[in-house]
Design an enzyme around this catalytic site. Structure first.
Site, PDB file in Angstrom:
ATOM      1  N   TYR A   1      -3.197  -1.497  10.122  1.00 37.39           N
ATOM      2  CA  TYR A   1      -3.118  -1.467   8.855  1.00 37.39           C
ATOM      3  C   TYR A   1      -1.760  -1.013   8.196  1.00 37.39           C
ATOM      4  O   TYR A   1      -0.980  -1.603   7.427  1.00 37.39           O
ATOM      5  CB  TYR A   1      -4.304  -0.733   8.273  1.00 37.39           C
ATOM      6  CG  TYR A   1      -4.195  -0.803   6.601  1.00 37.39           C
ATOM      7  CD1 TYR A   1      -5.017  -1.719   5.788  1.00 37.39           C
ATOM      8  CD2 TYR A   1      -3.895   0.026   5.699  1.00 37.39           C
ATOM      9  CE1 TYR A   1      -5.006  -1.917   4.485  1.00 37.39           C
ATOM     10  CE2 TYR A   1      -3.840  -0.117   4.366  1.00 37.39           C
ATOM     11  CZ  TYR A   1      -4.674  -1.147   3.713  1.00 37.39           C
ATOM     12  OH  TYR A   1      -4.472  -1.177   2.462  1.00 37.39           O
TER      13      TYR A   1
ATOM     14  N   SER B   1       0.848  -1.400   0.031  1.00 34.64           N
ATOM     15  CA  SER B   1       0.166   0.192  -0.002  1.00 34.64           C
ATOM     16  C   SER B   1       0.937   1.239  -0.055  1.00 34.64           C
ATOM     17  O   SER B   1       2.056   1.267   0.450  1.00 34.64           O
ATOM     18  CB  SER B   1      -0.985   0.300   1.135  1.00 34.64           C
ATOM     19  OG  SER B   1      -1.583   1.227   1.321  1.00 34.64           O
TER      20      SER B   1
END
Length: 254
Positions: A159, A146
């Site tokens: 996350y 990400s």
């Protein structure tokens, strides 16, 4: 005629978290490039998505699996090995979840869920796939990182921690597996208009703040991931090892 290096005909691919969003965009791209694709997801909708690909004349099957459950992951690996007779050419570790809390309030049970799915299951399946690929002398392991592997977010401590670790895990595995014919790389999606980001899209102030930082002046769509995953899954990337390829509209350049 010289073979198209992006042609995946004859290749077997597994992609997790592929019933919707980025996983679906990548699964469709791999199938359109010629691969036989096994879509894996906890959502029963994945069966319909595989059928949708078959209706287009593409090769696909679906397996429903809760990747948070280590026993079910073990059963999944056995099922896939049997179905593919050990010939796994490509794996895309995409399944993930997002749970948002301020760092000082983040529940440990939710931390465990995010780390288990977004990091531990990624390593578990990458390790398994790597062992199969070593026997073949070639393979492509593609992990989905990400932009939050580098640029941290807000209220997303679990996350961001997991995605940062996915990037480092990818590099470390590439250091060990590249000489064995296995390419290990990761893709770093930017801000995408997918279900996992519904909370951000619905937060007008945060949505505007993030949008201003994207040079492309738009949020990504699932189909924006297709080219990157096909490239890293194909022979065209045989000398590409341990990279994190951003697909972010230029977000990380700002």
């Amino acid at each position: 005629m010289k073979r198209n290096p992006f042609d995946l005909t004859g290749k077997n691919a597994v992609i997790t978290g592929s019933s919707q969003g980025l996983g679906w965009g990548m699964a469709k791209g791999l199938a359109e490039a010629g691969a036989f694709v096994i879509l894996v997801d906890i959502n029963p909708k994945v069966v319909e998505k595989a059928e949708e690909l078959r209706e287009q004349g593409l090769q696909a099957e679906a397996i429903i699996c809760d990747l948070l459950d280590r026993l079910k992951r073990s059963e999944l690996k056995k099922t896939i090995e049997k179905r593919l007779e050990g010939k796994l050419d490509i794996i895309v570790n995409n399944a993930g979840i997002q749970i948002r809390y301020p760092a000082l309030e983040f529940p440990m049970e939710d931390w465990d869920k995010v780390i288990e799915l977004n990091l531990t299951s990624v390593f578990d399946l990458a390790q398994w796939a790597g062992n199969l690929m070593v026997k073949l002398g070639k393979g492509k392991i593609i992990n989905i990182a990400s932009v939050n592997s580098i640029a941290a977010g807000i209220n997303t401590v679990a996350y961001c921690s997991a995605k940062g670790a996915v990037m480092q895990m990818t590099k470390t595995m590439a250091n060990e597996l590249s000489s064995l014919g296995i390419n290990v790389n990761c893709i770093a999606p930017g801000y995408m208009a997918t279900p996992i980001n519904t909370a951000l899209v619905n937060d007008e102030a945060r949505f505007a703040e993030l949008s201003q930082r994207i040079p492309a002046k738009r949020w990504g769509q699932p189909q924006d991931m297709a080219g990157a995953v096909v490239y890293l899954a194909s022979d065209a990337s045989d000398y590409v090892c341990g990279v994190m390829l951003p697909v972010d509209g230029g977000y990380l350049s700002r």
